[in-house]
Design a protein around this motif. Sequence first.
Motif, PDB file in Angstrom:
ATOM      1  N   TYR A  56     -31.411  17.550 -21.398  1.00 53.53           N
ATOM      2  CA  TYR A  56     -31.668  17.327 -22.823  1.00 53.53           C
ATOM      3  C   TYR A  56     -32.187  15.911 -23.077  1.00 53.53           C
ATOM      4  CZ  TYR A  56     -30.748  16.489 -27.737  1.00 53.53           C
ATOM      5  OH  TYR A  56     -30.873  16.128 -29.054  1.00 53.53           O
ATOM      6  N   THR A  57     -31.544  14.919 -22.456  1.00 50.31           N
ATOM      7  CA  THR A  57     -31.935  13.530 -22.673  1.00 50.31           C
ATOM      8  C   THR A  57     -33.344  13.257 -22.161  1.00 50.31           C
ATOM      9  OG1 THR A  57     -29.622  12.867 -22.487  1.00 50.31           O
ATOM     10  CG2 THR A  57     -31.275  11.140 -22.242  1.00 50.31           C
ATOM     11  N   LEU A  58     -33.682  13.798 -20.996  1.00 49.59           N
ATOM     12  CA  LEU A  58     -35.041  13.602 -20.482  1.00 49.59           C
ATOM     13  C   LEU A  58     -36.073  14.266 -21.379  1.00 49.59           C
ATOM     14  CD1 LEU A  58     -34.703  13.899 -16.617  1.00 49.59           C
ATOM     15  CD2 LEU A  58     -35.355  11.899 -17.939  1.00 49.59           C
ATOM     16  N   MET A  64     -27.907  13.677  -8.162  1.00 46.15           N
ATOM     17  CA  MET A  64     -26.969  12.702  -8.720  1.00 46.15           C
ATOM     18  C   MET A  64     -25.667  12.739  -7.928  1.00 46.15           C
ATOM     19  SD  MET A  64     -27.565  13.251 -12.759  1.00 46.15           S
ATOM     20  CE  MET A  64     -26.768  11.704 -13.080  1.00 46.15           C
ATOM     21  N   TYR A  65     -25.169  11.576  -7.568  1.00 45.76           N
ATOM     22  CA  TYR A  65     -23.914  11.433  -6.822  1.00 45.76           C
ATOM     23  C   TYR A  65     -22.907  10.786  -7.761  1.00 45.76           C
ATOM     24  CZ  TYR A  65     -26.910  12.532  -2.917  1.00 45.76           C
ATOM     25  OH  TYR A  65     -27.785  13.168  -2.076  1.00 45.76           O
ATOM     26  N   VAL A  66     -21.873  11.558  -8.163  1.00 46.73           N
ATOM     27  CA  VAL A  66     -20.955  11.095  -9.195  1.00 46.73           C
ATOM     28  C   VAL A  66     -19.515  11.110  -8.690  1.00 46.73           C
ATOM     29  CG1 VAL A  66     -22.455  11.911 -11.057  1.00 46.73           C
ATOM     30  CG2 VAL A  66     -20.656  13.394 -10.188  1.00 46.73           C
ATOM     31  N   ILE A  67     -18.678  10.369  -9.410  1.00 42.75           N
ATOM     32  CA  ILE A  67     -17.234  10.371  -9.208  1.00 42.75           C
ATOM     33  C   ILE A  67     -16.625  10.895 -10.488  1.00 42.75           C
ATOM     34  CG2 ILE A  67     -15.206   8.949  -8.772  1.00 42.75           C
ATOM     35  CD1 ILE A  67     -17.120   6.981  -7.333  1.00 42.75           C
ATOM     36  N   VAL A  68     -15.744  11.893 -10.385  1.00 41.76           N
ATOM     37  CA  VAL A  68     -15.141  12.500 -11.578  1.00 41.76           C
ATOM     38  C   VAL A  68     -13.694  12.064 -11.696  1.00 41.76           C
ATOM     39  CG1 VAL A  68     -16.693  14.482 -11.506  1.00 41.76           C
ATOM     40  CG2 VAL A  68     -14.490  14.605 -10.355  1.00 41.76           C
ATOM     41  N   GLN A  91     -21.917  20.005 -17.622  1.00 39.59           N
ATOM     42  CA  GLN A  91     -22.188  19.128 -18.768  1.00 39.59           C
ATOM     43  C   GLN A  91     -23.186  18.034 -18.392  1.00 39.59           C
ATOM     44  OE1 GLN A  91     -21.298  19.560 -21.902  1.00 39.59           O
ATOM     45  NE2 GLN A  91     -20.333  21.473 -21.261  1.00 39.59           N
ATOM     46  N   VAL A  92     -23.048  17.478 -17.194  1.00 38.85           N
ATOM     47  CA  VAL A  92     -23.979  16.434 -16.749  1.00 38.85           C
ATOM     48  C   VAL A  92     -25.383  17.018 -16.616  1.00 38.85           C
ATOM     49  CG1 VAL A  92     -24.581  14.892 -14.834  1.00 38.85           C
ATOM     50  CG2 VAL A  92     -22.214  15.048 -15.608  1.00 38.85           C
ATOM     51  N   GLU A 109     -27.596   6.572 -17.516  1.00 43.05           N
ATOM     52  CA  GLU A 109     -26.900   6.317 -18.776  1.00 43.05           C
ATOM     53  C   GLU A 109     -26.452   7.609 -19.427  1.00 43.05           C
ATOM     54  OE1 GLU A 109     -29.197   2.168 -19.824  1.00 43.05           O
ATOM     55  OE2 GLU A 109     -28.974   3.667 -21.379  1.00 43.05           O
ATOM     56  N   ALA A 110     -27.252   8.670 -19.332  1.00 40.21           N
ATOM     57  CA  ALA A 110     -26.866   9.966 -19.903  1.00 40.21           C
ATOM     58  C   ALA A 110     -25.664  10.528 -19.168  1.00 40.21           C
ATOM     59  CB  ALA A 110     -28.036  10.943 -19.835  1.00 40.21           C
ATOM     60  N   ALA A 111     -25.623  10.394 -17.852  1.00 40.09           N
ATOM     61  CA  ALA A 111     -24.529  10.963 -17.065  1.00 40.09           C
ATOM     62  C   ALA A 111     -23.217  10.239 -17.314  1.00 40.09           C
ATOM     63  CB  ALA A 111     -24.884  10.924 -15.588  1.00 40.09           C
ATOM     64  N   ILE A 112     -23.265   8.921 -17.426  1.00 40.80           N
ATOM     65  CA  ILE A 112     -22.028   8.151 -17.572  1.00 40.80           C
ATOM     66  C   ILE A 112     -21.381   8.400 -18.931  1.00 40.80           C
ATOM     67  CG2 ILE A 112     -22.839   5.965 -18.525  1.00 40.80           C
ATOM     68  CD1 ILE A 112     -20.701   6.305 -15.398  1.00 40.80           C
ATOM     69  N   GLU A 113     -22.144   8.910 -19.911  1.00 39.46           N
ATOM     70  CA  GLU A 113     -21.592   9.236 -21.226  1.00 39.46           C
ATOM     71  C   GLU A 113     -20.835  10.564 -21.229  1.00 39.46           C
ATOM     72  OE1 GLU A 113     -24.855   9.225 -23.923  1.00 39.46           O
ATOM     73  OE2 GLU A 113     -25.089   7.051 -23.876  1.00 39.46           O
ATOM     74  N   CYS A 114     -20.995  11.373 -20.209  1.00 38.16           N
ATOM     75  CA  CYS A 114     -20.359  12.696 -20.173  1.00 38.16           C
ATOM     76  C   CYS A 114     -18.861  12.572 -19.893  1.00 38.16           C
ATOM     77  CB  CYS A 114     -21.002  13.563 -19.091  1.00 38.16           C
ATOM     78  SG  CYS A 114     -22.678  14.041 -19.463  1.00 38.16           S
ATOM     79  N   TYR A 115     -18.074  13.429 -20.561  1.00 35.30           N
ATOM     80  CA  TYR A 115     -16.636  13.458 -20.348  1.00 35.30           C
ATOM     81  C   TYR A 115     -16.336  13.880 -18.909  1.00 35.30           C
ATOM     82  CZ  TYR A 115     -11.793  14.853 -20.587  1.00 35.30           C
ATOM     83  OH  TYR A 115     -10.463  14.975 -20.348  1.00 35.30           O
ATOM     84  N   GLY A 116     -15.460  13.145 -18.261  1.00 33.36           N
ATOM     85  CA  GLY A 116     -15.050  13.479 -16.906  1.00 33.36           C
ATOM     86  C   GLY A 116     -15.748  12.675 -15.834  1.00 33.36           C
TER      87      GLY A 116
END
Length: 120
Positions: free
Chosen positions: A95-97, A72-76, A88-89, A25-32
Amino acid sequence: MSIEVKNEYGKIDITNDVITQVVGEAAIECYGVVGMASRHQIRDGLTEILGKENFTRGVIVRNVGDDTHIDMYVIVGYGTKISEVAYQVQSKVKYTLKKTVGMTVKSVNIFVQGVRVTNL
């Protein structure tokens, strides 16, 4: 697998599923970041067909000794600076943890699995 946190009041066991949910949830809130890439495509593809939101897709929590590592495996999104998005992620996840669970992680490794064009 769970992580044990001790404080002056006693012991708290936090499962890796809780950590992956918070991290996702923290990662999906990041821009990009436009999505999470799956490491288990068959299982997550079935969940996607059923219409369930799965923030934990693409998050792996590893416990090595007393240290915790997160992969973490993300799509930008297309047109974003990938190194800035990854930084940023990493910052947001750490920070969130620290804020929600009270734990520090040794590393947050970002694997960019794809680029998606959005808002055409």
